[in-house]
Design an enzyme around this catalytic site. Sequence first.
Site, short mmCIF file in Angstrom:
data_model
loop_
_atom_site.label_atom_id
_atom_site.label_comp_id
_atom_site.label_asym_id
_atom_site.label_seq_id
_atom_site.Cartn_x
_atom_site.Cartn_y
_atom_site.Cartn_z
N GLY A 269 0.69 -1.23 -0.12
CA GLY A 269 -0.03 -0.11 0.02
C GLY A 269 0.79 1.30 0.07
N CYS A 270 0.27 2.57 -0.33
CA CYS A 270 0.78 3.81 -0.55
C CYS A 270 1.63 4.02 0.90
CB CYS A 270 0.27 4.51 -1.16
SG CYS A 270 -1.48 4.91 -0.49
N PHE A 271 0.62 4.31 1.84
CA PHE A 271 1.14 4.89 3.15
C PHE A 271 2.09 3.83 3.76
CE2 PHE A 271 -2.89 7.35 4.14
CZ PHE A 271 -2.24 8.42 4.37
N ALA A 272 1.64 2.44 3.40
CA ALA A 272 2.71 1.52 4.04
C ALA A 272 3.85 1.58 3.53
CB ALA A 272 2.10 0.00 3.91
N THR A 273 4.09 1.69 2.16
CA THR A 273 5.39 2.05 1.71
C THR A 273 6.12 3.08 2.15
OG1 THR A 273 4.71 1.05 -0.42
CG2 THR A 273 6.70 2.52 -0.56
#
Length: 325
Positions: free
Chosen positions: A134-138
Site C-alpha cells: 500500500g502507499c502509506f505502508a510503503t
Amino acid sequence: MINVGIIGGSGYTAGELIRILMFHPNAKLDFVYSTTNAGKPLSVAHHDLMGDIEMNFTDTVNPNVNVVFLCLGHGKSIQFLEQNQFASHTKIIDLGNDFRLTKDKEFEGKSFVYGLPELNKSNIKNAQYIANPGCFATAIQLALLPLAADGLLNNDVHINATTGSTGAGVSPSETTHFSWRSNNMSHYKAFDHQHLGEINQSVNQLQAEYTNELIFVPNRGDFARGIFATLYTTVEESLEDLVAKYQAFYKDQPFVTITTTNINMKQVVQTNKCIISLMKKGNRILITSIIDNLVKGASGQAVQNMNLMFGLEESTGLHLKPSGF
C-alpha cells in the site's frame, strides 16, 4: 519483450502503469481491461495519454500474457481470479490489499510474496505472484525498517501522514470533491488504518520482538498526489550513527535517498523515489518520508517488481524526473 495485461484499466493506478509502460524498453502492452470503457480509446479515461497511444480498452482477457497487473478495488482481486484463469507461466502483480498479509498470501495454489523490494528483493526475484504494498505502508515502512533491522525500535512510534486525493481512487466521493477538499484538511481512520497490518508485519520480520504501538494518524491533503509522512520515536544513538545505518541499509536500493535536510513533496512527485530525512533532538528522532502515492506507492513499485521478476535491472523504465516548480 514482456507482454503485459492490465485489469481495472480506468483507474488512477492503471493510468500510471500505462504512462510508465509505454516507454519501458522491455515491455509491450497487450491489453487494458475495463468493462465500463470497452471499445473506447484509453484517452477517454486517461486524458494525459491523448496523442501518445492508439489503443482501446477491451472486455476480453488474453490469458497468455507474461504478466498481468490487477488494478482493482480492494477485495476484488480474489473475485476476479476466481472467475478468470491465466496461463501457468503468467506472473500476477496485485495492486490491491487482498494478499498482502501472511495469513492471506495463499490462494488457489498461488503463493503471493509481499512486494517491497527494499525488504524482500531476493524473494521477489523468484516469485510468480506479488502483493504490491500500500502507499502509506510503503512510505512508513521505508522510514522504519533500518531501525528495526538493528533492533532499535523499543518504544511507541507516532506517525502523522498526509496523502493526496488520488489515494482515494478515481470514483468520486464527498471527501474527494474539489469544493470539499480544496483549502481543507481532515484525518480519517485514526489509529486503525488498514495499512497498519502490513507495516507491523514487515517491522516484525526484521525485529520480531517489537511489541510497542505504531500510532498512526492519516490525513487528507488538499492536493492530488504525494505522501508526506512524519514519524518520531525515542532512540539513543547519535544522528551521525543513525544516518550511517540508514545509508548502509539502503546502499543497494536505487530509489531511496537519505538526507538530513528539510524535504518537500515536489522532490518526489511523478517519480519512483522515496526521500527520507533524519533529524534528532535529545533522544527523539524525527523521520520524514516522502513518496508519490501513485508511483512508488503503487504503479512504479509494481513495475519495479516486474523488473525484478523478469531479471531486469530494477530501475528499468523508472528513470522519472520530478517537476520542482
